[in-house]
Design a protein around this motif. Structure first.
Motif, PDB file in Angstrom:
ATOM      1  N   GLY A  87      70.665  47.344  23.353  1.00 30.77           N
ATOM      2  CA  GLY A  87      69.928  48.584  23.549  1.00 30.77           C
ATOM      3  C   GLY A  87      70.143  49.515  22.371  1.00 30.77           C
ATOM      4  O   GLY A  87      71.057  49.323  21.559  1.00 30.77           O
ATOM      5  N   ASN A 109      65.454  48.161  25.919  1.00 35.61           N
ATOM      6  CA  ASN A 109      66.423  48.729  26.857  1.00 35.61           C
ATOM      7  C   ASN A 109      66.169  48.371  28.318  1.00 35.61           C
ATOM      8  O   ASN A 109      67.100  48.387  29.122  1.00 35.61           O
ATOM      9  CB  ASN A 109      66.453  50.252  26.730  1.00 35.61           C
ATOM     10  CG  ASN A 109      66.980  50.729  25.388  1.00 35.61           C
ATOM     11  OD1 ASN A 109      67.284  49.936  24.523  1.00 35.61           O
ATOM     12  ND2 ASN A 109      67.070  52.027  25.213  1.00 35.61           N
ATOM     13  N   SER A 136      74.318  50.887  31.191  1.00 40.47           N
ATOM     14  CA  SER A 136      73.460  52.057  31.238  1.00 40.47           C
ATOM     15  C   SER A 136      74.071  53.117  30.322  1.00 40.47           C
ATOM     16  O   SER A 136      74.425  52.838  29.187  1.00 40.47           O
ATOM     17  CB  SER A 136      73.316  52.539  32.678  1.00 40.47           C
ATOM     18  OG  SER A 136      72.533  53.704  32.752  1.00 40.47           O
ATOM     19  N   SER A 137      74.235  54.322  30.826  1.00 39.14           N
ATOM     20  CA  SER A 137      74.770  55.426  30.040  1.00 39.14           C
ATOM     21  C   SER A 137      74.874  56.632  30.956  1.00 39.14           C
ATOM     22  O   SER A 137      74.179  56.710  31.977  1.00 39.14           O
ATOM     23  CB  SER A 137      73.820  55.750  28.869  1.00 39.14           C
ATOM     24  OG  SER A 137      74.129  56.993  28.272  1.00 39.14           O
ATOM     25  N   GLY A 140      71.659  58.078  31.704  1.00 36.98           N
ATOM     26  CA  GLY A 140      70.822  57.695  32.826  1.00 36.98           C
ATOM     27  C   GLY A 140      71.015  58.600  34.024  1.00 36.98           C
ATOM     28  O   GLY A 140      70.394  58.389  35.070  1.00 36.98           O
ATOM     29  N   TYR A 150      64.612  57.797  25.264  1.00 38.93           N
ATOM     30  CA  TYR A 150      65.866  57.077  25.522  1.00 38.93           C
ATOM     31  C   TYR A 150      66.341  57.316  26.950  1.00 38.93           C
ATOM     32  O   TYR A 150      66.682  56.373  27.674  1.00 38.93           O
ATOM     33  CB  TYR A 150      66.945  57.512  24.528  1.00 38.93           C
ATOM     34  CG  TYR A 150      68.307  56.973  24.893  1.00 38.93           C
ATOM     35  CD1 TYR A 150      68.606  55.630  24.717  1.00 38.93           C
ATOM     36  CD2 TYR A 150      69.285  57.799  25.448  1.00 38.93           C
ATOM     37  CE1 TYR A 150      69.847  55.118  25.076  1.00 38.93           C
ATOM     38  CE2 TYR A 150      70.523  57.295  25.807  1.00 38.93           C
ATOM     39  CZ  TYR A 150      70.795  55.961  25.614  1.00 38.93           C
ATOM     40  OH  TYR A 150      72.025  55.455  25.983  1.00 38.93           O
ATOM     41  N   HIS A 151      66.371  58.575  27.368  1.00 39.57           N
ATOM     42  CA  HIS A 151      66.823  58.877  28.719  1.00 39.57           C
ATOM     43  C   HIS A 151      65.919  58.223  29.763  1.00 39.57           C
ATOM     44  O   HIS A 151      66.399  57.761  30.798  1.00 39.57           O
ATOM     45  CB  HIS A 151      66.882  60.393  28.927  1.00 39.57           C
ATOM     46  CG  HIS A 151      68.049  61.035  28.236  1.00 39.57           C
ATOM     47  ND1 HIS A 151      69.321  61.032  28.757  1.00 39.57           N
ATOM     48  CD2 HIS A 151      68.136  61.670  27.046  1.00 39.57           C
ATOM     49  CE1 HIS A 151      70.138  61.658  27.925  1.00 39.57           C
ATOM     50  NE2 HIS A 151      69.444  62.055  26.873  1.00 39.57           N
ATOM     51  N   THR A 153      64.496  55.375  29.534  1.00 35.33           N
ATOM     52  CA  THR A 153      64.875  53.964  29.666  1.00 35.33           C
ATOM     53  C   THR A 153      66.151  53.823  30.494  1.00 35.33           C
ATOM     54  O   THR A 153      66.269  52.904  31.308  1.00 35.33           O
ATOM     55  CB  THR A 153      65.088  53.279  28.302  1.00 35.33           C
ATOM     56  OG1 THR A 153      66.216  53.842  27.615  1.00 35.33           O
ATOM     57  CG2 THR A 153      63.840  53.388  27.433  1.00 35.33           C
ATOM     58  N   LYS A 154      67.099  54.720  30.309  1.00 34.13           N
ATOM     59  CA  LYS A 154      68.361  54.599  31.038  1.00 34.13           C
ATOM     60  C   LYS A 154      68.212  55.027  32.498  1.00 34.13           C
ATOM     61  O   LYS A 154      68.859  54.455  33.378  1.00 34.13           O
ATOM     62  CB  LYS A 154      69.463  55.400  30.331  1.00 34.13           C
ATOM     63  CG  LYS A 154      69.860  54.796  28.987  1.00 34.13           C
ATOM     64  CD  LYS A 154      70.274  53.328  29.118  1.00 34.13           C
ATOM     65  CE  LYS A 154      70.730  52.727  27.803  1.00 34.13           C
ATOM     66  NZ  LYS A 154      71.118  51.304  27.934  1.00 34.13           N
ATOM     67  N   VAL A 157      66.941  51.905  34.010  1.00 33.07           N
ATOM     68  CA  VAL A 157      67.994  50.906  34.224  1.00 33.07           C
ATOM     69  C   VAL A 157      68.808  51.238  35.478  1.00 33.07           C
ATOM     70  O   VAL A 157      69.187  50.344  36.239  1.00 33.07           O
ATOM     71  CB  VAL A 157      68.911  50.810  32.979  1.00 33.07           C
ATOM     72  CG1 VAL A 157      70.171  50.008  33.290  1.00 33.07           C
ATOM     73  CG2 VAL A 157      68.159  50.182  31.819  1.00 33.07           C
ATOM     74  N   GLU A 158      69.058  52.517  35.706  1.00 30.26           N
ATOM     75  CA  GLU A 158      69.806  52.923  36.899  1.00 30.26           C
ATOM     76  C   GLU A 158      69.045  52.543  38.175  1.00 30.26           C
ATOM     77  O   GLU A 158      69.600  51.918  39.086  1.00 30.26           O
ATOM     78  CB  GLU A 158      70.061  54.439  36.865  1.00 30.26           C
ATOM     79  CG  GLU A 158      70.999  54.895  35.768  1.00 30.26           C
ATOM     80  CD  GLU A 158      72.460  54.833  36.150  1.00 30.26           C
ATOM     81  OE1 GLU A 158      72.777  55.008  37.341  1.00 30.26           O
ATOM     82  OE2 GLU A 158      73.289  54.611  35.244  1.00 30.26           O
ATOM     83  N   GLU A 179      78.449  53.111  32.790  1.00 31.30           N
ATOM     84  CA  GLU A 179      77.836  54.350  32.292  1.00 31.30           C
ATOM     85  C   GLU A 179      78.734  55.001  31.235  1.00 31.30           C
ATOM     86  O   GLU A 179      79.492  55.921  31.517  1.00 31.30           O
ATOM     87  CB  GLU A 179      77.616  55.316  33.460  1.00 31.30           C
ATOM     88  CG  GLU A 179      76.674  54.760  34.527  1.00 31.30           C
ATOM     89  CD  GLU A 179      76.649  55.587  35.799  1.00 31.30           C
ATOM     90  OE1 GLU A 179      75.627  55.561  36.494  1.00 31.30           O
ATOM     91  OE2 GLU A 179      77.674  56.259  36.104  1.00 31.30           O
TER      92      GLU A 179
END
Length: 279
Positions: A87, A109, A136-137, A140, A150-151, A153-154, A157-158, A179
């Motif tokens: 990612g 991602n 993730s991050s 997310g 970017y956010h 995409t995360k 993913v969540e 995360e």
């Protein structure tokens, strides 16, 4: 996850640097047979010398992913852990980011991650066991100016992982989210440089330059954690009998995710705006 006579088999994407490289090494130490993949095989030479299996895989190329999973299952007869780590972050004002670049972020991602899930699931289902660990991050769970794509995409993913966890639970397959907060990798430099490239001039220039300075400060060791810390958490998620659904990791990660859950939107907006200078 495997028979007593065999080592569990793990696949780590984005293995050429940072979190992926550290994770491949950490899983190897724990006795896994590890495959690390990335577009650039030359950057995984050190891992290969340590005993990690490395080969090229592009998570935007379906044939590449199909061939990769077929190779691992053909060589090992199984796959026990998938670490979806590939990612990147590409920043800039929504107005300034070409829609083709926005699509590419989703391809890498989200859709690459999802396609690998589709490919490993039949094998894990047949084994009646497996673990899918999606990186993730904290991105997310909250948001920043100039990081909308970017956010997005995360956040995707969540939600994807939460639904997937429910679907695969009856088949003995566990799904876990990792995360990370700010991590000392090349990710931050790529993200902030793309911000200036796209929005460093024009209508958003003043705010973009302030945001660039904020992102630069997150590379300070006092504010960021190491890839090895994330790798340790991934190993914990891979080995735990009953892993948590999600693991925040790194300096400030749990505080940020908790504050987002507790603070009203208006208050959280104010905190982020003050931080990034967009008030």
């Amino acid at each position: 996850m495997s028979t007593p006579d065999t080592s569990p088999v793990a696949l780590v994407t984005g293995g050429s640097s940072g979190i992926g490289e550290s994770t491949a090494r950490a899983l190897l130490v724990q006795g896994f047979t590890v495959y690390a993949v990335a577009r650039r095989v030359d950057r995984m030479a050190a891992l290969a010398s340590e005993g990690v299996h490395t080969f090229a895989m592009d998570v935007t190329d379906d044939a590449s992913m199909v061939a990769g999973i077929d190779r691992i299952v053909g060589e090992q007869g199984r796959i026990d852990v998938l670490v979806n780590n590939a990612g990147y972050g590409s920043y800039g004002a929504v107005e300034d980011v070409p829609i083709e670049e926005a699509r590419r972020q989703f391809e890498v991602n989200v859709f690459g991650l999802a396609r690998l899930v589709q490919l490993v699931t039949p094998h894990m289902r047949a084994q009646k066991s497996g673990r899918i660990i999606n990186i993730s991050s904290i991105g997310g769970k909250f948001y920043e100016p100039f990081g909308a794509w970017y956010h997005a995409t995360k956040f995707a993913v969540e939600g994807f992982s939460d639904s997937l966890r429910m679907e695969l639970r009856p088949f003995g397959i566990k799904v876990v989210l990792i995360e990370p907060g700010p991590i000392l990798t090349e990710w931050n430099e790529i993200a902030r440089d793309s911000l200036l490239e796209r929005s460093g001039d024009g209508a958003y220039a003043a705010h973009a330059r302030k945001a660039h300075a904020v992102l630069t400060r997150f590379d300070e060791p006092s504010r960021a954690s190491t890839p090895e810390e994330v790798a340790d958490k991934i190993v914990k998620a891979a080995l735990a009998k009953r892993p948590a659904a999600r693991y925040p990791v790194g300096k400030g990660a749990r505080m940020i995710t908790t504050s987002r859950d507790l603070l009203p939107d208006r208050v959280f907006d104010e905190v982020v705006s003050r931080t990034f200078g967009t008030r």
